[in-house]
Design a protein around this motif. Structure first.
Motif, mmCIF file in Angstrom:
data_model
loop_
_atom_site.group_PDB
_atom_site.id
_atom_site.type_symbol
_atom_site.label_atom_id
_atom_site.label_comp_id
_atom_site.label_asym_id
_atom_site.label_seq_id
_atom_site.Cartn_x
_atom_site.Cartn_y
_atom_site.Cartn_z
ATOM 1 N N LEU A 24 0.820 -1.210 0.000
ATOM 2 C CA LEU A 24 0.000 0.000 0.000
ATOM 3 C C LEU A 24 0.861 1.270 0.000
ATOM 4 N N GLU A 25 2.171 1.081 -0.159
ATOM 5 C CA GLU A 25 3.139 2.165 -0.280
ATOM 6 C C GLU A 25 3.369 2.943 1.016
ATOM 7 N N PHE A 26 3.330 2.245 2.143
ATOM 8 C CA PHE A 26 3.718 2.836 3.417
ATOM 9 C C PHE A 26 5.188 2.538 3.663
ATOM 10 N N ARG A 27 5.897 3.486 4.250
ATOM 11 C CA ARG A 27 7.244 3.239 4.771
ATOM 12 C C ARG A 27 7.026 2.680 6.166
ATOM 13 N N ILE A 28 7.724 1.620 6.529
ATOM 14 C CA ILE A 28 7.470 0.900 7.774
ATOM 15 C C ILE A 28 8.599 1.105 8.775
ATOM 16 N N ILE A 29 8.188 1.370 10.019
ATOM 17 C CA ILE A 29 9.076 1.361 11.181
ATOM 18 C C ILE A 29 8.556 0.223 12.050
ATOM 19 N N GLU A 30 9.423 -0.644 12.520
ATOM 20 C CA GLU A 30 8.986 -1.760 13.361
ATOM 21 C C GLU A 30 9.444 -1.575 14.798
ATOM 22 N N ALA A 31 8.605 -2.035 15.713
ATOM 23 C CA ALA A 31 8.970 -2.072 17.130
ATOM 24 C C ALA A 31 8.395 -3.363 17.706
ATOM 25 N N LYS A 32 9.223 -4.082 18.475
ATOM 26 C CA LYS A 32 8.769 -5.374 18.999
ATOM 27 C C LYS A 32 8.040 -5.270 20.330
ATOM 28 N N ASP A 33 8.101 -4.096 20.957
ATOM 29 C CA ASP A 33 7.366 -3.918 22.215
ATOM 30 C C ASP A 33 7.129 -2.431 22.452
ATOM 31 N N GLY A 34 6.383 -2.139 23.494
ATOM 32 C CA GLY A 34 6.023 -0.766 23.783
ATOM 33 C C GLY A 34 7.201 0.137 24.050
ATOM 34 N N GLU A 35 8.189 -0.379 24.750
ATOM 35 C CA GLU A 35 9.376 0.413 25.066
ATOM 36 C C GLU A 35 10.106 0.826 23.785
ATOM 37 N N LYS A 36 10.279 -0.122 22.879
ATOM 38 C CA LYS A 36 10.951 0.162 21.605
ATOM 39 C C LYS A 36 10.127 1.138 20.763
ATOM 40 N N ALA A 37 8.796 1.025 20.838
ATOM 41 C CA ALA A 37 7.923 1.915 20.072
ATOM 42 C C ALA A 37 8.085 3.359 20.540
ATOM 43 N N VAL A 38 8.136 3.561 21.853
ATOM 44 C CA VAL A 38 8.288 4.917 22.383
ATOM 45 C C VAL A 38 9.642 5.486 21.965
ATOM 46 N N GLU A 39 10.684 4.670 22.028
ATOM 47 C CA GLU A 39 12.013 5.133 21.610
ATOM 48 C C GLU A 39 12.019 5.493 20.124
ATOM 49 N N ALA A 40 11.440 4.624 19.286
ATOM 50 C CA ALA A 40 11.409 4.889 17.846
ATOM 51 C C ALA A 40 10.579 6.125 17.552
ATOM 52 N N ARG A 41 9.513 6.306 18.276
ATOM 53 C CA ARG A 41 8.592 7.427 18.088
ATOM 54 C C ARG A 41 9.265 8.769 18.401
ATOM 55 N N LYS A 42 10.237 8.744 19.316
ATOM 56 C CA LYS A 42 10.934 9.982 19.674
ATOM 57 C C LYS A 42 11.736 10.532 18.502
ATOM 58 N N SER A 43 12.195 9.646 17.616
ATOM 59 C CA SER A 43 13.016 10.106 16.499
ATOM 60 C C SER A 43 12.258 10.155 15.170
ATOM 61 N N ASP A 44 11.098 9.542 15.102
ATOM 62 C CA ASP A 44 10.395 9.466 13.822
ATOM 63 C C ASP A 44 8.890 9.439 14.072
ATOM 64 N N LEU A 45 8.195 10.533 13.783
ATOM 65 C CA LEU A 45 6.757 10.599 13.993
ATOM 66 C C LEU A 45 6.036 9.941 12.817
ATOM 67 N N PRO A 46 5.415 8.797 13.044
ATOM 68 C CA PRO A 46 4.698 8.137 11.946
ATOM 69 C C PRO A 46 3.346 8.800 11.702
ATOM 70 N N ASP A 47 2.813 8.571 10.529
ATOM 71 C CA ASP A 47 1.469 9.042 10.199
ATOM 72 C C ASP A 47 0.423 8.145 10.836
ATOM 73 N N VAL A 48 0.769 6.879 10.973
ATOM 74 C CA VAL A 48 -0.167 5.893 11.520
ATOM 75 C C VAL A 48 0.613 4.859 12.322
ATOM 76 N N VAL A 49 -0.029 4.330 13.358
ATOM 77 C CA VAL A 49 0.572 3.284 14.186
ATOM 78 C C VAL A 49 -0.373 2.093 14.175
ATOM 79 N N LEU A 50 0.139 0.925 13.777
ATOM 80 C CA LEU A 50 -0.596 -0.333 13.898
ATOM 81 C C LEU A 50 -0.104 -0.955 15.193
ATOM 82 N N LEU A 51 -0.934 -0.921 16.213
ATOM 83 C CA LEU A 51 -0.526 -1.238 17.568
ATOM 84 C C LEU A 51 -1.179 -2.510 18.078
ATOM 85 N N ASP A 52 -0.369 -3.518 18.371
ATOM 86 C CA ASP A 52 -0.866 -4.737 19.015
ATOM 87 C C ASP A 52 -1.286 -4.363 20.429
ATOM 88 N N TRP A 53 -2.521 -4.623 20.766
ATOM 89 C CA TRP A 53 -3.065 -4.251 22.069
ATOM 90 C C TRP A 53 -2.406 -5.040 23.195
#
Length: 125
Positions: A24-53
């Motif tokens: 669908l032509e999205f650039r993907i950032i991956e995070a394996k857990d919440g801690e990694k997601a917060v760290e990745a989010r600090k350096s790269d603001l995504p347009d959308v987050v697909l979040l495992d609850w």
């Protein structure tokens, strides 16, 4: 090109989501857990987050709050991904502030249905 952060403790789940979203032509950032997601989010603001609850280290609800507390955190669209198809569980995710949800195991059609409009919207192009 819009960016999607895929947060899932399952490498298989991330891989499946990545393949579908890249189609669908999205650039993907991956995070394996919440801690990694917060760290990745600090350096790269995504347009959308697909979040495992049900992520490890932080659950989806806590992670969602952590992401929103970061500067600009209220801007990404959040799609909750859950194995729970119970309407109460889905309702909790939507009331927590998620914009959409998809039930796992998801298939290509379910993800495309949720993300095609996001891709075509005017956010952050």
């Amino acid at each position: 090109m819009k960016t999607c952060m895929v947060v899932d403790d399952s490498s298989v789940g991330r891989k499946i989501a990545r393949r579908i979203l890249e189609e669908l032509e999205f650039r993907i950032i991956e995070a394996k857990d919440g801690e990694k997601a917060v760290e990745a989010r600090k350096s790269d603001l995504p347009d959308v987050v697909l979040l495992d609850w049900d992520t490890q280290v932080t659950d989806g609800c806590e992670l969602f709050g952590n992401l929103l507390r970061l500067s600009g955190g209220d801007q990404p669209i959040v799609v909750i991904c859950t194995t729970e198809s119970n309407i109460d569980h889905i309702s909790d995710a939507l009331h927590a502030g998620s914009d959409e949800y998809v039930v796992k195991p998801f298939n290509r059609d379910a993800v495309v249905a949720r993300f095609q409009d996001i891709r075509d919207s005017k956010i952050s192009d």
